[in-house]
Scaffold this motif. Structure first.
Motif, PDB file in Angstrom:
ATOM      1  N   LYS A  53      18.968   3.366 -22.676  1.00 13.47           N
ATOM      2  CA  LYS A  53      19.883   2.189 -23.326  1.00 13.47           C
ATOM      3  C   LYS A  53      19.046   1.612 -24.740  1.00 13.47           C
ATOM      4  N   LYS A  54      19.368   2.165 -26.205  1.00 11.32           N
ATOM      5  CA  LYS A  54      18.468   2.311 -27.460  1.00 11.32           C
ATOM      6  C   LYS A  54      19.871   1.026 -28.257  1.00 11.32           C
ATOM      7  N   LEU A  55      18.868  -0.358 -28.311  1.00  5.26           N
ATOM      8  CA  LEU A  55      18.895  -1.533 -29.220  1.00  5.26           C
ATOM      9  C   LEU A  55      19.580  -0.781 -29.969  1.00  5.26           C
ATOM     10  N   SER A  56      20.875  -1.097 -30.719  1.00  3.61           N
ATOM     11  CA  SER A  56      21.348   0.028 -32.197  1.00  3.61           C
ATOM     12  C   SER A  56      20.853  -0.742 -32.961  1.00  3.61           C
ATOM     13  N   SER A  57      21.277  -1.566 -33.137  1.00  3.21           N
ATOM     14  CA  SER A  57      20.934  -2.458 -35.115  1.00  3.21           C
ATOM     15  C   SER A  57      20.180  -4.320 -34.232  1.00  3.21           C
ATOM     16  N   LYS A  58      19.803  -5.685 -35.090  1.00  2.00           N
ATOM     17  CA  LYS A  58      19.117  -5.936 -35.342  1.00  2.00           C
ATOM     18  C   LYS A  58      19.983  -7.377 -34.523  1.00  2.00           C
ATOM     19  N   SER A  59      20.913  -7.130 -34.402  1.00  2.00           N
ATOM     20  CA  SER A  59      22.179  -8.020 -33.756  1.00  2.00           C
ATOM     21  C   SER A  59      21.260  -9.042 -32.988  1.00  2.00           C
ATOM     22  N   LYS A  60      21.420 -10.616 -33.297  1.00  2.00           N
ATOM     23  CA  LYS A  60      20.964 -11.277 -32.612  1.00  2.00           C
ATOM     24  C   LYS A  60      21.686 -11.290 -31.210  1.00  2.00           C
ATOM     25  N   GLN A  61      22.998 -11.946 -30.402  1.00  5.07           N
ATOM     26  CA  GLN A  61      22.832 -11.579 -29.416  1.00  5.07           C
ATOM     27  C   GLN A  61      22.877 -10.108 -28.597  1.00  5.07           C
ATOM     28  N   GLY A  62      22.702  -8.871 -28.914  1.00  4.31           N
ATOM     29  CA  GLY A  62      22.507  -7.814 -28.250  1.00  4.31           C
ATOM     30  C   GLY A  62      20.920  -8.563 -27.880  1.00  4.31           C
ATOM     31  N   ASN A  63      19.870  -9.009 -28.770  1.00  2.12           N
ATOM     32  CA  ASN A  63      18.250  -8.691 -28.583  1.00  2.12           C
ATOM     33  C   ASN A  63      18.299  -9.531 -26.858  1.00  2.12           C
ATOM     34  N   ARG A  64      19.268 -11.010 -27.404  1.00  4.41           N
ATOM     35  CA  ARG A  64      18.595 -12.343 -26.078  1.00  4.41           C
ATOM     36  C   ARG A  64      19.812 -11.952 -24.423  1.00  4.41           C
ATOM     37  N   GLU A  65      20.642 -10.393 -25.150  1.00  9.09           N
ATOM     38  CA  GLU A  65      21.146  -9.696 -23.833  1.00  9.09           C
ATOM     39  C   GLU A  65      19.746  -8.695 -23.681  1.00  9.09           C
ATOM     40  N   PHE A 170      22.171  -6.200 -16.552  1.00  8.69           N
ATOM     41  CA  PHE A 170      22.578  -7.513 -16.564  1.00  8.69           C
ATOM     42  C   PHE A 170      22.241  -8.305 -17.621  1.00  8.69           C
ATOM     43  N   GLY A 171      22.835  -7.892 -18.711  1.00  8.29           N
ATOM     44  CA  GLY A 171      22.168  -8.933 -20.224  1.00  8.29           C
ATOM     45  C   GLY A 171      23.087 -10.825 -20.060  1.00  8.29           C
ATOM     46  N   LEU A 172      24.393 -10.360 -18.937  1.00  6.20           N
ATOM     47  CA  LEU A 172      24.589 -11.163 -19.034  1.00  6.20           C
ATOM     48  C   LEU A 172      23.960 -12.400 -17.800  1.00  6.20           C
ATOM     49  N   ALA A 173      23.135 -12.335 -17.192  1.00  5.64           N
ATOM     50  CA  ALA A 173      23.091 -12.268 -15.603  1.00  5.64           C
ATOM     51  C   ALA A 173      22.542 -13.959 -15.743  1.00  5.64           C
ATOM     52  N   LYS A 174      22.268 -14.555 -15.148  1.00  6.27           N
ATOM     53  CA  LYS A 174      21.652 -15.900 -15.405  1.00  6.27           C
ATOM     54  C   LYS A 174      21.056 -16.162 -13.470  1.00  6.27           C
ATOM     55  N   LEU A 175      19.657 -17.132 -13.396  1.00  6.33           N
ATOM     56  CA  LEU A 175      19.446 -17.523 -12.198  1.00  6.33           C
ATOM     57  C   LEU A 175      19.904 -18.605 -12.430  1.00  6.33           C
TER      58      LEU A 175
END
Ligand code: ACK
Length: 304
Positions: A53-65, A170-175
């Motif tokens: 999986k290659k993160l495409s842009s510098k999107s904040k949301q993408g980075n967080r996930e 697991f980009g949205l997973a929470k502990l």
């Protein structure tokens, strides 16, 4: 800065290694677009097939996930959870390296009419359903860090060569650090699969995943995406699945006609009944995932 806390010791790959493995991210190796970038298939030097999986842009949301994904599944090993082999963080390049899943996603196999074995084979559908339930039980109950996935849906379940289902993304997973108490949080997930108490009030517990699993189990029986069952103009409406199914007639009418008639329809109806328990409007009345596994495998009675 988000990346500082990461343990890059575990399975660190270099950008060069991944570039070589995917033939410089050749278009012909592209598997598709994911939540936060493109996914490529590749082969490591030792012959291990991988998905990158290659993160495409510098999107904040993408980075967080991206960061979340690593934190959540690095080191987790279960037959029904997609294995993360490692990651690469080099300059602007953010990459995740997974085990390769030969048969793409469950959404692909169920909804896209591509003659997958899953279309016509009831025992395979049953096995897939049980496998997902086991993976989710593990995330909720067995792992050291108790985890709510928050985005269980057909496109986040991948299938390997022998159609073993594995939970991914697991980009949205929470502990659940407080162990079993609820977390009130910003709502993120997928419309149609989100539990009502979570969609409306951000009230998040394991039971939100149980609800999503229930919708997914109905899709596995019906062979159709849940969107088909809602009024077209209002995807946000919260469905009472028991009412929807009553309108359909008897439960058996929901069963995918592609399955033909040569299988035990009682089992399909049992699966629908379990799914209905999972989609109960009240989270407290939904079973836990280990109870779901016990019901699916016939060790526990299904409440009528
Ligand atoms: O449904 P698909 O064909 O399967 O399209 C998506 C796409 O990449 C974007 O997520 C596929 N994909 C994701 N992870 C993997 C993996 N580990 N192995 C094989 N395919 C994958 C997925």
């Amino acid at each position: 800065s988000d990346l500082r806390g990461l343990d890059l010791q575990t399975g660190a790959f270099t950008y060069r290694q991944i570039k070589a493995a995917t033939d410089k991210f050749a278009d012909s190796n592209k598997l598709g677009e994911g939540g936060f970038g493109s996914v490529y298939m590749g082969t490591l030097l030792d012959g291990t097939p991988i998905a990158v999986k290659k993160l495409s842009s510098k999107s904040k949301q993408g980075n967080r996930e991206f960061v979340n994904e690593i934190g959540m599944i690095a080191g987790i090993q279960h037959p029904n959870v997609v294995r993360l082999y490692g990651c690469c963080v080099e300059g602007n390049h953010l990459l995740l390296v997974y085990e390769y899943m030969e048969n793409n996603s469950l959404a692909h196999a169920l909804f896209e009419h591509n003659n997958s074995k899953l279309e016509s084979d009831w025992p395979t559908r049953q096995r897939v359903c049980v496998g997902i339930a086991k993976g989710l039980t593990f995330l909720h109950e067995d792992s050291v860090l108790k985890m709510v996935h928050r985005d269980i849906k057909a496109s986040n379940v991948l299938l390997n060569a022998d159609l073993t289902p594995k939970i991914s993304d697991f980009g949205l997973a929470k502990l659940d650090e407080e162990k079993n108490t609820h977390i009130t949080t910003r709502v993120a997930g997928t419309i149609g699969y989100m539990a009502p108490e979570y969609a409306l009030w951000g009230y998040l517990t394991y039971k939100a995943d149980v609800y999503s699993f229930g919708v997914l189990a109905l899709e596995i029986v019906a062979g159709e995406n849940n969107i088909k069952y809602r009024p077209t103009e209002d995807y946000f409406c919260l469905l009472d699945w028991a009412v929807v199914l009553k309108q359909k007639g008897s439960l058996i009418d929901l069963v995918d006609p592609r399955l033909g008639s040569g299988f035990n329809k009682k089992e399909a109806v049992r699966m629908i009944k379990i799914a209905l328990l999972c989609t109960n409007k009240s989270p407290a009345l939904r079973p836990t995932m280990s109870e779901v596994v016990n019901m699916l495998e016939g060790r526990m009675k299904i409440k009528e």
